[in-house]
Scaffold this motif. Sequence first.
Motif, PDB file in Angstrom:
ATOM      1  N   MET A   1       0.158  11.532  -2.372  1.00 37.16           N
ATOM      2  CA  MET A   1       0.882  10.889  -3.473  1.00 37.16           C
ATOM      3  C   MET A   1       1.044  11.783  -4.694  1.00 37.16           C
ATOM      4  N   TYR A   2      -0.014  12.516  -5.040  1.00 38.21           N
ATOM      5  CA  TYR A   2       0.040  13.309  -6.271  1.00 38.21           C
ATOM      6  C   TYR A   2       0.111  14.804  -5.997  1.00 38.21           C
TER       7      TYR A   2
ATOM      8  N   GLU B   1      -0.616   5.591   7.287  1.00 36.76           N
ATOM      9  CA  GLU B   1      -0.449   5.148   5.902  1.00 36.76           C
ATOM     10  C   GLU B   1      -1.375   5.955   4.984  1.00 36.76           C
TER      11      GLU B   1
ATOM     12  N   ASN C   1       0.816  -1.221   0.000  1.00 38.76           N
ATOM     13  CA  ASN C   1       0.000   0.000   0.000  1.00 38.76           C
ATOM     14  C   ASN C   1       0.849   1.271   0.000  1.00 38.76           C
ATOM     15  N   LEU C   2       2.133   1.128  -0.286  1.00 42.33           N
ATOM     16  CA  LEU C   2       3.002   2.311  -0.313  1.00 42.33           C
ATOM     17  C   LEU C   2       2.690   3.188  -1.524  1.00 42.33           C
ATOM     18  N   ASN C   3       3.133   4.445  -1.447  1.00 40.94           N
ATOM     19  CA  ASN C   3       2.986   5.335  -2.598  1.00 40.94           C
ATOM     20  C   ASN C   3       3.885   4.857  -3.726  1.00 40.94           C
ATOM     21  N   GLY C   4       3.288   4.683  -4.894  1.00 46.46           N
ATOM     22  CA  GLY C   4       4.068   4.212  -6.034  1.00 46.46           C
ATOM     23  C   GLY C   4       3.761   2.765  -6.374  1.00 46.46           C
ATOM     24  N   VAL C   5       2.880   2.123  -5.589  1.00 48.70           N
ATOM     25  CA  VAL C   5       2.449   0.769  -5.931  1.00 48.70           C
ATOM     26  C   VAL C   5       1.064   0.870  -6.573  1.00 48.70           C
ATOM     27  N   TYR C   6       0.956   0.374  -7.780  1.00 43.16           N
ATOM     28  CA  TYR C   6      -0.306   0.400  -8.511  1.00 43.16           C
ATOM     29  C   TYR C   6      -0.786  -1.015  -8.786  1.00 43.16           C
TER      30      TYR C   6
ATOM     31  N   LYS D   1      -0.064   9.423   4.287  1.00 41.77           N
ATOM     32  CA  LYS D   1       1.021   9.405   3.300  1.00 41.77           C
ATOM     33  C   LYS D   1       0.475   9.198   1.893  1.00 41.77           C
ATOM     34  N   LYS D   2      -0.497   8.294   1.758  1.00 42.25           N
ATOM     35  CA  LYS D   2      -1.067   8.011   0.438  1.00 42.25           C
ATOM     36  C   LYS D   2      -1.792   9.228  -0.123  1.00 42.25           C
TER      37      LYS D   2
ATOM     38  N   THR E   1      -5.261   0.139   4.737  1.00 42.58           N
ATOM     39  CA  THR E   1      -5.073  -0.977   5.650  1.00 42.58           C
ATOM     40  C   THR E   1      -6.031  -0.777   6.824  1.00 42.58           C
TER      41      THR E   1
ATOM     42  N   THR F   1      -5.993  -5.345   3.735  1.00 41.75           N
ATOM     43  CA  THR F   1      -6.218  -4.346   2.696  1.00 41.75           C
ATOM     44  C   THR F   1      -7.703  -4.281   2.359  1.00 41.75           C
TER      45      THR F   1
ATOM     46  N   TYR G   1       7.275   6.552   0.061  1.00 42.96           N
ATOM     47  CA  TYR G   1       7.370   6.273  -1.373  1.00 42.96           C
ATOM     48  C   TYR G   1       8.257   5.052  -1.606  1.00 42.96           C
TER      49      TYR G   1
ATOM     50  N   GLU H   1       1.967  16.781  -8.656  1.00 48.76           N
ATOM     51  CA  GLU H   1       1.275  16.813  -9.941  1.00 48.76           C
ATOM     52  C   GLU H   1       0.006  17.657  -9.862  1.00 48.76           C
TER      53      GLU H   1
ATOM     54  N   ARG I   1      -7.102   1.752  -1.873  1.00 45.36           N
ATOM     55  CA  ARG I   1      -6.955   0.741  -0.825  1.00 45.36           C
ATOM     56  C   ARG I   1      -6.317   1.317   0.443  1.00 45.36           C
TER      57      ARG I   1
ATOM     58  N   MET J   1       2.306   9.137 -11.965  1.00 42.51           N
ATOM     59  CA  MET J   1       3.727   9.228 -11.622  1.00 42.51           C
ATOM     60  C   MET J   1       4.541   9.056 -12.890  1.00 42.51           C
TER      61      MET J   1
END
Lengths: 463, 280
Positions: free
Chosen positions: B259-260, B252, A248-253, B255-256, B228, B233, A349, B263, B226, A277
């Motif tokens: 992500m963007y 978590e 579930n980390l950032n950068g996992v799709y 942090k998610k 936790t 999950t 990340y 951008e 998703r 990304m």
Amino acid sequence: MPDMSVKRNAMPLLNIEKRKTTYEEVALGYSEQDALSEASRCLNCKNMPCVKGCPVNIRIPDFISEIKNKNYEKAYDIIADASLLPAVCARVCPQESQCESKCVRSIKSESVAIGRLERFVSDLHIKNAESPSPAPSNGHKVAVIGSGPSGLTCAGALAKKGYKVTVFEALHTAGGVLVYGIPEFRLPKEIVNKEIDNLKKMGVEIRTNVIIGKTFTIDELMSEHGYEAVYVASGAGLPNFMNIEGENLNGVYSANEFLTRINLMKAYMPESSTPIMRPNKTVVVGGGNVAMDAARCAKRLGSEVYVVYRRTEKELPARREEAEHAVEEGIIFNYLTSPVKITSNENGYVNGVVCQKMELSQPDESGRARPVPIEGSEFTIEADCVIMAIGTSPNPLIRSTTPGLETNKKGGIITDERTATSKDGVFAGGDAVTGSATVILAMGAGKEAAYAIDKYIAEKQGE
Amino acid sequence: MFEIINKKILNPTVTMMDVYAPDIAKKAQPGQFIILRAAPDGERIPLTVAGYDREKGTVKIIFQIVGASTFILNQLNEGDCISDFAGPLGVPTKTDGLKKVCVVGGGVGCAIALPVAQKLYDSGCEVHSIVGFRTKDLVILENEFKACSKKLYIMTDDGSYGEKGVVTSPLKSLLDSGEKYDEVIAIGPLVMMKFVTLTTKPYNIKTTVSMNPIMIDGTGMCGGCRLTVGGKTKFACVDGPDFDGFEVDFDEAIKKGSMYSREQKHAYDNACNLFKKEAD
């Protein structure tokens, strides 16, 4: 006399350098000369082994004979008798494990390039053909859930018989996996749109933004909206994950998310408002067509790309041509490798994938050699993006809102061999039944369902 | 196409719209969400339903202008159409059998908390509401909350309206004073919901939070949303958006959520510049 040359006619391809940055179609298609030359390699075998290898039984030697005679539209009609989306199937079918694997020529040389010939004929038809018109109405209404290959096939087949068909699509664009999953460079969206436009001209209504199970239930479609039968072709939309640390980390799709952002939401176009990304180094997990698509898209975003697959090249489930194109484009394959953990920097990340080496042992229940980890073989691949392409499961939205619809333990809808479900008037097919499979199998089920629905409604009329 | 029947600016960064979508209005429940695209080729934005009128066939959305897509949505006016509007998605908030509930809303999250509070009130439940905002200008839906709450606490970070402080201080006082809630329902920024759960945990009062992560399709297809929850999950779109607050891995999720951010900032600047150009 047939042309006995050992090699098939090569497919003209887009320049490799161009392929690393653009989404233009890679396989350019045969010229007329290529097609005539390839067609002449067909022996026109009396027992037609190739037809048995085709999930929808296209009369292959017959259409190739028409190519030899330059009757291209006739050749198209023969294909269209069996397949609703020839231009699509020609591009995405794994011909090497279907029709072409049964070709007599393949014993001593390369098989006839049946898929390439199918594409030549279908593309020519798209360019020249007139639009279809609606068949006379028979007054019966049928609902189709999902506008992917299975749903479109069923809708088209029923519309030809005069049914009033409505296709319900949850997303804002019709086409299902053909638009959100398969990238432009493998299947130009123009071709999918053309096929969908043709269906509309045949009288099929397509309602986007309607989520069956949420906006309407199947029971409501039948009791309040007057549909006499429903075909469930909602696909296998739910992405699987490995359930390893760091997923579930950032950068996992999931491959679904990555491909949807790029294809459906057009993140690859500079003017798109969809964020994506732009990774430096990507690890794609899996060895199927979806893994190849994700890897090649990541490449086009400018990333270095590694595919990790737990078996060997021999077991790779992807269409051979896709894997070849991926290698040509500079994608690196790590076979007998499986991730055990994804690591991150302090901001959450991704910064690497810890993998272990595998070896093949006895075949498992699927008949393929079972990969087992080699102890102490862990190593890390540095990466800032990880794409999980390890399959999908059927979406729960319909099964959880349709009382009386039986499903198996994997969530697939249970049907008889004629696509009928446990619920009267409800039929199902494609990935919603089988779990992730191929476009052509989904189409085959759509065709079967149209036949079964027609029979069901006729019998009900008779009662 | 989905027509905007009514548009109201609630504060400089928050807008309300009633959108004509009769099929969705007929089905929507508090806690569920819709996905819209303001214009063709736009992003798909998930927004939790802020209300509905089943007779008029409208669905109420309240959104904060945070990025390019919400900026573009806010350019639309009454009579304009939203190109795509799909739902209702997610599982409705469970309100059955609740007799006394504390509803905690933060910022634009109050827009989502309100229909939950109203539904509870309509079913005869005693509702205490705590709503928090950064400053006086950003306060929304005060009268609506007043109408359905037996007790209402308005908090601002700077003390320019109501009481100065965060939502957890009146919550803690209420709990300390012996209020026995069947449930606390918290809807707002992730950090606020995290601290609400930390506040209620020692009292062991069931605490439900509404998660609103990044998502694309809203039907379980992309897995982008998703989270936790309880070590497993979960997909916010189909398993939620409501979850047991004690089980959610908030760190978590926080942090998610970013992500963007880089951008998005870029896209927002582009969109603003585009409209500036049009205005010139």
